[in-house]
Design a protein around this motif. Structure first.
Motif, PDB file in Angstrom:
ATOM      1  N   ASP A 222      -3.241   2.623  -9.092  1.00  0.00           N
ATOM      2  CA  ASP A 222      -1.935   2.352  -8.501  1.00  0.00           C
ATOM      3  C   ASP A 222      -1.250   3.598  -7.967  1.00  0.00           C
ATOM      4  O   ASP A 222      -0.254   3.510  -7.239  1.00  0.00           O
ATOM      5  CB  ASP A 222      -0.994   1.693  -9.538  1.00  0.00           C
ATOM      6  CG  ASP A 222      -1.498   0.311  -9.931  1.00  0.00           C
ATOM      7  OD1 ASP A 222      -2.127  -0.347  -9.057  1.00  0.00           O
ATOM      8  OD2 ASP A 222      -1.296  -0.105 -11.081  1.00  0.00           O
ATOM      9  N   SER A 223      -1.753   4.768  -8.301  1.00  0.00           N
ATOM     10  CA  SER A 223      -1.097   6.014  -7.901  1.00  0.00           C
ATOM     11  C   SER A 223      -1.348   6.273  -6.428  1.00  0.00           C
ATOM     12  O   SER A 223      -2.437   6.003  -5.901  1.00  0.00           O
ATOM     13  CB  SER A 223      -1.630   7.175  -8.743  1.00  0.00           C
ATOM     14  OG  SER A 223      -1.092   8.397  -8.274  1.00  0.00           O
TER      15      SER A 223
ATOM     16  N   ILE B  91      -4.411  -4.963  -1.731  1.00  0.00           N
ATOM     17  CA  ILE B  91      -5.839  -5.274  -1.504  1.00  0.00           C
ATOM     18  C   ILE B  91      -6.632  -5.077  -2.793  1.00  0.00           C
ATOM     19  O   ILE B  91      -7.475  -5.912  -3.173  1.00  0.00           O
ATOM     20  CB  ILE B  91      -6.414  -4.405  -0.365  1.00  0.00           C
ATOM     21  CG1 ILE B  91      -5.617  -4.614   0.942  1.00  0.00           C
ATOM     22  CG2 ILE B  91      -7.904  -4.677  -0.167  1.00  0.00           C
ATOM     23  CD1 ILE B  91      -5.660  -6.023   1.457  1.00  0.00           C
ATOM     24  N   ARG B  92      -6.353  -3.988  -3.496  1.00  0.00           N
ATOM     25  CA  ARG B  92      -7.065  -3.729  -4.764  1.00  0.00           C
ATOM     26  C   ARG B  92      -6.812  -4.875  -5.761  1.00  0.00           C
ATOM     27  O   ARG B  92      -7.741  -5.360  -6.411  1.00  0.00           O
ATOM     28  CB  ARG B  92      -6.600  -2.405  -5.358  1.00  0.00           C
ATOM     29  CG  ARG B  92      -7.168  -1.162  -4.652  1.00  0.00           C
ATOM     30  CD  ARG B  92      -6.628   0.109  -5.324  1.00  0.00           C
ATOM     31  NE  ARG B  92      -7.149   1.321  -4.732  1.00  0.00           N
ATOM     32  CZ  ARG B  92      -8.261   1.946  -5.118  1.00  0.00           C
ATOM     33  NH1 ARG B  92      -9.000   1.424  -6.097  1.00  0.00           N
ATOM     34  NH2 ARG B  92      -8.643   3.067  -4.529  1.00  0.00           N
ATOM     35  N   ARG B  93      -5.530  -5.293  -5.872  1.00  0.00           N
ATOM     36  CA  ARG B  93      -5.203  -6.332  -6.844  1.00  0.00           C
ATOM     37  C   ARG B  93      -5.853  -7.671  -6.461  1.00  0.00           C
ATOM     38  O   ARG B  93      -6.313  -8.422  -7.332  1.00  0.00           O
ATOM     39  CB  ARG B  93      -3.670  -6.470  -6.950  1.00  0.00           C
ATOM     40  CG  ARG B  93      -3.008  -5.289  -7.672  1.00  0.00           C
ATOM     41  CD  ARG B  93      -1.542  -5.582  -7.982  1.00  0.00           C
ATOM     42  NE  ARG B  93      -0.747  -5.674  -6.763  1.00  0.00           N
ATOM     43  CZ  ARG B  93      -0.170  -4.646  -6.146  1.00  0.00           C
ATOM     44  NH1 ARG B  93      -0.302  -3.429  -6.649  1.00  0.00           N
ATOM     45  NH2 ARG B  93       0.552  -4.836  -5.052  1.00  0.00           N
TER      46      ARG B  93
ATOM     47  N   GLY C 294      -9.189   8.426  -0.927  1.00  0.00           N
ATOM     48  CA  GLY C 294      -9.726   7.474  -1.894  1.00  0.00           C
ATOM     49  C   GLY C 294      -9.246   6.068  -1.670  1.00  0.00           C
ATOM     50  O   GLY C 294      -9.787   5.121  -2.240  1.00  0.00           O
ATOM     51  N   HIS C 295      -8.185   5.902  -0.805  1.00  0.00           N
ATOM     52  CA  HIS C 295      -7.653   4.568  -0.523  1.00  0.00           C
ATOM     53  C   HIS C 295      -7.993   4.114   0.889  1.00  0.00           C
ATOM     54  O   HIS C 295      -7.599   3.016   1.284  1.00  0.00           O
ATOM     55  CB  HIS C 295      -6.115   4.563  -0.676  1.00  0.00           C
ATOM     56  CG  HIS C 295      -5.663   5.043  -2.019  1.00  0.00           C
ATOM     57  ND1 HIS C 295      -5.974   4.391  -3.187  1.00  0.00           N
ATOM     58  CD2 HIS C 295      -4.877   6.120  -2.366  1.00  0.00           C
ATOM     59  CE1 HIS C 295      -5.431   5.047  -4.212  1.00  0.00           C
ATOM     60  NE2 HIS C 295      -4.750   6.097  -3.731  1.00  0.00           N
ATOM     61  N   CYS C 296      -8.717   4.958   1.647  1.00  0.00           N
ATOM     62  CA  CYS C 296      -8.930   4.678   3.076  1.00  0.00           C
ATOM     63  C   CYS C 296      -9.614   3.344   3.310  1.00  0.00           C
ATOM     64  O   CYS C 296      -9.316   2.629   4.269  1.00  0.00           O
ATOM     65  CB  CYS C 296      -9.706   5.818   3.736  1.00  0.00           C
ATOM     66  SG  CYS C 296     -11.295   6.180   2.933  1.00  0.00           S
TER      67      CYS C 296
END
Length: 629
Positions: A62-63, A25-27, A4-6
């Motif tokens: 964040d997990s 990157i998400r933030r 899911g983070h790839c």
């Protein structure tokens, strides 16, 4: 393995970070959406209602454990976000998330001449990996979302890499604009209009005309159809003759000709007039002059009285100057005397033999339609039928004119009086072949056809008889041509072709139709009406590959004072040249080729115009933004 983070750690790797920096990157992406919410909100909402907040929420995770699919990286809007957030170019290679494409920042131009590019490959339908490419590789075309939402000054991204964007769709074809819409509408209208014109051209049959030598043989004949009315020519003597320079001379043609008695208003009783064929008429070789005058002389004052008082009145309408009248006169007077002795008018009176001098009684002779001399008319009391003018319809005698024949005929007619049938006497038929109804009216309509050779010749209509004379000064050949045409009868299929080719054939095939040629009273005496016809053959080769023959002609008419009996003469002159008209249909392949040319040409011209308008508009925008270079 996908967690899911790839997608996010692939971006981190591309930016030169460790893949564990996926959270950063998400933030960063969430921060970009918040800072420029006024810009991103309409873009995301245009993609799907409420998607701005859905996509923002999906970026928050964040997990380190596997995240659910609604928190995975979602292209193509993620590509715009990544490119704008880091000021880089993003390549996406995929077969399941739309077409592979390139994303550029929508708000900022390149910061330097060598900006960073990262490439993400979407594999196995659920996994992103970072791909590193080196050198001047070919780039995927710019993504449509970027083309639609970029600011004008960000076009530098595309301009900088134009040589490497080989599969790039031209911007003027991908970006919606009012000018482009107008050009598209005009292009569609133009294509429809040109298609209609091309279809009309394809369905329109063209013709070619050539003048060639008429290769008809000298034995070939042409049919001449006609319908001509002569208001002052009796059907009793009307004759149709044909002659030509080769020696053809056919007189009094009857096989293909029909005659109908008409009045001066060209009205007919509808019954065909049948002429009685008269061969050589026999006259007395020697006459006993002691008989003197035996017939009763009739005039306009006593004619009706005599014909109504006696059962049978036989009248000789003659002219003293007439040769045939003079030959008949002795036998007629002798016969009259014999009839008077056998059937005395005082005691019997069943038959009266009379004479009328037409030079003295012109009105009386004209009233009974007398045109040839001598004319022997038979009037039967109570059996005559009156025509529309009140004149009795009577019979004409066409037999031999010697005394014995006349006496025998008159005896037979007298013996039939009082019998129920006029055609039988004592059970034996009486020979009436030499007696026929006289013309009911003074005029004649002649219709039918004749065959003529294709050489100079004449078609002549006149008063003719081998045993009568005519007063040329009293003959009037005025006539009305209802139809006069050359060539064979046209079948319905041919007629459809003729109607289609009418504009090319002209109206020369019936030039005399409906024309009247009347002589005035001062020109009446001995006037011959001559028509000079120049006939040209026309052959039509239609689409049905059936050869149609048609003849056109010119006509000139003149009035000539004749030294003999007046006639109506048609001089026929056939041209040695002929006209060949050929129909040509356009091939279907030609139609398809032109149709493709229309479509391609309109699209090309529309593209050129749209490109000119688009680039002019963009250049004006750059000048406005201070980017003119």
């Amino acid at each position: 393995m996908p967690d899911g983070h790839c997608g996010f750690w692939s971006v981190a790797v591309g930016l030169g970070m460790d893949q564990s920096s996926w959270g950063l990157i998400r933030r960063d992406l969430v921060q970009e959406m918040d800072q420029n919410e006024s810009i991103w909100f309409p873009i995301f909402e245009a993609w799907d209602e409420g998607y701005f907040y859905t996509h923002r929420q999906g970026l928050i995770w964040d997990s380190v454990s596997d995240c659910p699919p609604d928190h995975w990286m979602d292209f193509p809007l993620a590509g715009l976000l990544i490119a704008q957030t880091y000021g880089i170019g993003v390549h996406l290679l995929t077969t399941t998330m739309g077409a592979s494409s390139t994303f550029f920042p929508i708000l900022s131009p390149p910061a330097n001449q060598q900006p960073l590019f990262i490439m993400l490959a979407h594999v196995n339908e659920n996994h992103f990996i970072h791909v590193k490419l080196e050198g001047d590789y070919l780039m995927q075309p710019a993504n449509g979302l970027w083309l639609n939402h970029r600011r004008p000054y960000t076009e530098q991204w595309e301009d900088m890499y134009l040589p490497r964007l080989e599969w790039k769709t031209p911007r003027d074809l991908t970006e919606a604009s009012l000018s482009g819409a107008g050009i598209s509408i005009l292009a569609a209208i133009s294509m429809i209009f040109l298609f209609g014109m091309e279809l009309h051209s394809y369905l329109t049959i063209s013709t070619s005309t050539a003048i060639i030598i008429d290769k008809s043989s000298i034995e070939d004949t042409v049919r001449v159809d006609f319908n001509i009315s002569f208001p002052l020519l009796s059907c009793e003597f009307a004759s149709v003759d044909v002659s030509d320079v080769l020696g053809t001379n056919r007189l009094n043609i009857t096989k293909t000709i029909r005659k109908y008695s008409i009045n001066k208003q060209y009205q007919s009783n509808g019954h065909e007039f049948h002429s009685v064929p008269v061969a050589h008429v026999k006259h007395d070789e020697k006459v006993d002059e002691t008989y003197g005058e035996g017939s009763i002389t009739l005039n306009s004052r006593n004619f009706d009285k005599v014909t109504h008082e006696h059962a049978l009145v036989v009248v000789n309408f003659f002219a003293p100057w007439c040769h045939w009248s003079n030959l008949l006169s002795p036998a007629w007077e002798k016969t009259a005397k014999v009839m008077r002795q056998r059937y005395n008018p005082k005691y019997d009176g069943r038959i009266i033999v009379a004479s009328v001098d037409c030079t003295q009684e012109q009105a009386l002779c004209g009233k009974h339609h007398i045109q040839g001399y001598p004319s022997i008319r038979i009037f039967r009391k109570g059996s005559d039928i009156k025509d529309r003018t009140g004149i009795h319809i009577h019979e004409t005698y066409y037999g031999d004119r010697d005394t014995d024949s006349l006496v025998s005929k008159f005896d037979n007619m007298v013996s039939s009086i009082g019998k129920e049938s006029l055609k039988y006497i004592d059970g034996k038929p009486v020979n009436y072949t030499t007696v026929a109804p006289a013309p009911h009216q003074e005029g004649c309509r002649i219709e039918g056809f004749v065959w003529v050779k294709k050489v100079p010749g004449n078609l002549i209509i006149s008063a003719s008889s081998g045993s009568h004379s005519f007063d040329a000064s009293q003959m009037n050949m005025s006539h009305v041509v209802s139809t006069l045409s050359f060539g064979s009868t046209i079948t319905p299929m041919m007629m459809s072709d003729m109607k289609r080719l009418g504009p090319y054939l002209g109206a020369g095939h019936n030039r005399l139709n409906g024309q009247a040629y009347m002589t005035s009273p001062e020109d009446r005496a001995n006037v011959t009406i001559e028509h000079y016809l120049q006939v040209v053959k026309t052959e039509v080769l239609g689409l049905s590959h059936q050869l149609i023959e048609n003849y056109e002609y010119t006509a000139h008419t003149s009035l000539v004072h004749a030294h003999s009996i007046p006639v109506a003469k048609f001089h026929l002159e056939f041209s040695p040249m002929q006209v060949l008209i050929t129909e040509n249909a356009k091939p279907f392949s030609h139609f398809i080729t032109n149709l493709c040319a229309i479509i391609g040409g309109v699209f090309t011209v529309a593209g050129i115009l749209d490109s000119i308008l688009y680039n002019t508009y963009k250049l004006a925008k750059k000048v406005e933004l201070g980017k003119n270079y």
